[in-house]
Design an enzyme around this catalytic site. Structure first.
Site, mmCIF file in Angstrom:
data_model
loop_
_atom_site.group_PDB
_atom_site.id
_atom_site.type_symbol
_atom_site.label_atom_id
_atom_site.label_comp_id
_atom_site.label_asym_id
_atom_site.label_seq_id
_atom_site.Cartn_x
_atom_site.Cartn_y
_atom_site.Cartn_z
ATOM 1 N N ASP A 45 45.184 41.005 52.360
ATOM 2 C CA ASP A 45 45.948 39.751 52.403
ATOM 3 C C ASP A 45 46.514 39.441 51.017
ATOM 4 O OD1 ASP A 45 43.552 39.037 51.247
ATOM 5 O OD2 ASP A 45 43.273 37.214 52.432
ATOM 6 N N GLU A 180 33.604 42.326 44.783
ATOM 7 C CA GLU A 180 34.715 42.006 43.876
ATOM 8 C C GLU A 180 34.256 41.144 42.706
ATOM 9 O OE1 GLU A 180 38.350 40.760 45.744
ATOM 10 O OE2 GLU A 180 39.294 40.271 43.816
HETATM 11 O O1 KIV Z 1 43.532 41.662 49.718
HETATM 12 C C1 KIV Z 1 43.180 42.621 49.024
HETATM 13 O O2 KIV Z 1 43.991 43.370 48.475
HETATM 14 C C2 KIV Z 1 41.743 42.855 48.857
HETATM 15 C C3 KIV Z 1 41.296 43.908 47.897
HETATM 16 C C4 KIV Z 1 41.649 43.583 46.511
HETATM 17 C C5 KIV Z 1 39.867 44.237 48.059
HETATM 18 O O3 KIV Z 1 40.972 42.204 49.483
#
Ligand code: KIV
Length: 248
Positions: A45, A180
């Site tokens: 997202d 994260e």
């Molecule tokens: O939305 C995204 O790109 C993510 C990644 C950074 C893990 O959730």
């Protein structure tokens, strides 16, 4: 060409190969990632801030995720295709979570990713319907207004909570977990405590795999996050090419 499946990702926990996951939002880049043999292509997202020009991920809608998931899925033959459940698509009820996960699967995703450990009943219901779920803890951008844009799990109490959250998501049936922006020692501890693989971003090296936003990796931004070392300078190459077209 061996198709990457959820089971194959689970098996990588035990091996010496690190899982490589990158984001894609469109057909041409998804094709490049698949050809380069990334294990997982994530329609993140992050679409919101990376490709649609939103300030963050919060405005991203199901309809937008579906359009971009379709574009990516049409390009990918080998990698596992995981789509993010956007903000508002799973928080309200377990039923809503399941119907939105089904919409992403119909668009071509093979698994969905859900942020946070607060929605375990929704995660369980989704898995029960046959849809694999990847968890995501630590800094979860959809909760940035509450938790702030900062490294999570720095003090004992919050580190302890993240360890418990990771275990709860594993028990709920998640096949992998994104960690994260947390201290490397904490990510390592969670990785050791789990049977499912962990995939880190800004969480150090002692995890089972790494995920990056592809635009950061390729140098499409002037200021990538500090934990990314871009492997190319696509922004300046593109800028130069367009300038040459404008003023040959
Ligand atoms: O939305 C995204 O790109 C993510 C990644 C950074 C893990 O959730």
């Amino acid at each position: 060409m061996e198709k990457v499946t959820v089971n194959k990702i689970r098996e990588l926990k035990a091996g010496s190969l690190k899982i490589k996951m990158l984001t894609a939002y469109d057909h041409p880049f998804a094709k490049i990632l698949d050809e380069a043999r990334v294990d997982i292509v994530l329609i993140g997202d992050s679409l919101g801030n990376v490709a649609l020009g939103y300030r963050d991920t919060l405005p991203v809608t199901m309809q937008e995720m579906i359009i971009h998931t379709r574009a990516v899925a049409r390009a990918v033959n080998r990698a596992l295709i995981v789509a993010d459940m956007p903000f508002g698509s799973f928080q309200e009820s377990e039923q809503k979570a399941l119907s939105n996960a089904i919409r992403l699967i119909k668009a071509g995703a093979e698994a969905v990713k859900i942020e946070g450990a607060e929605y375990i009943p929704a995660i369980k219901k989704t898995i029960k319907a046959g849809i694999p779920v990847m968890g995501h803890i630590g800094f979860t951008p959809q909760a940035a207004n509450l938790i702030g844009y900062r490294i999570q799990g720095k003090d004992k109490l919050s580190a302890h909570k993240l360890i418990n959250d990771a275990k709860a998501l594993q028990s709920a049936g998640c096949f992998a977990l994104v960690l994260e922006m947390m201290p490397e020692v904490l990510a390592a501890k969670i990785t050791r405590a789990l049977k499912i693989p962990t995939i880190g971003i800004g969480a150090g090296k002692k995890v089972d795999g790494q995920v990056l936003v592809t635009n950061d990796l390729l140098g499409l931004y002037e200021n990538p996050p500090s934990f990314v070392q871009p492997k190319a300078k696509l922004r300046s190459i593109a800028l130069q090419a367009v300038k040459e077209f404008v003023r040959p």
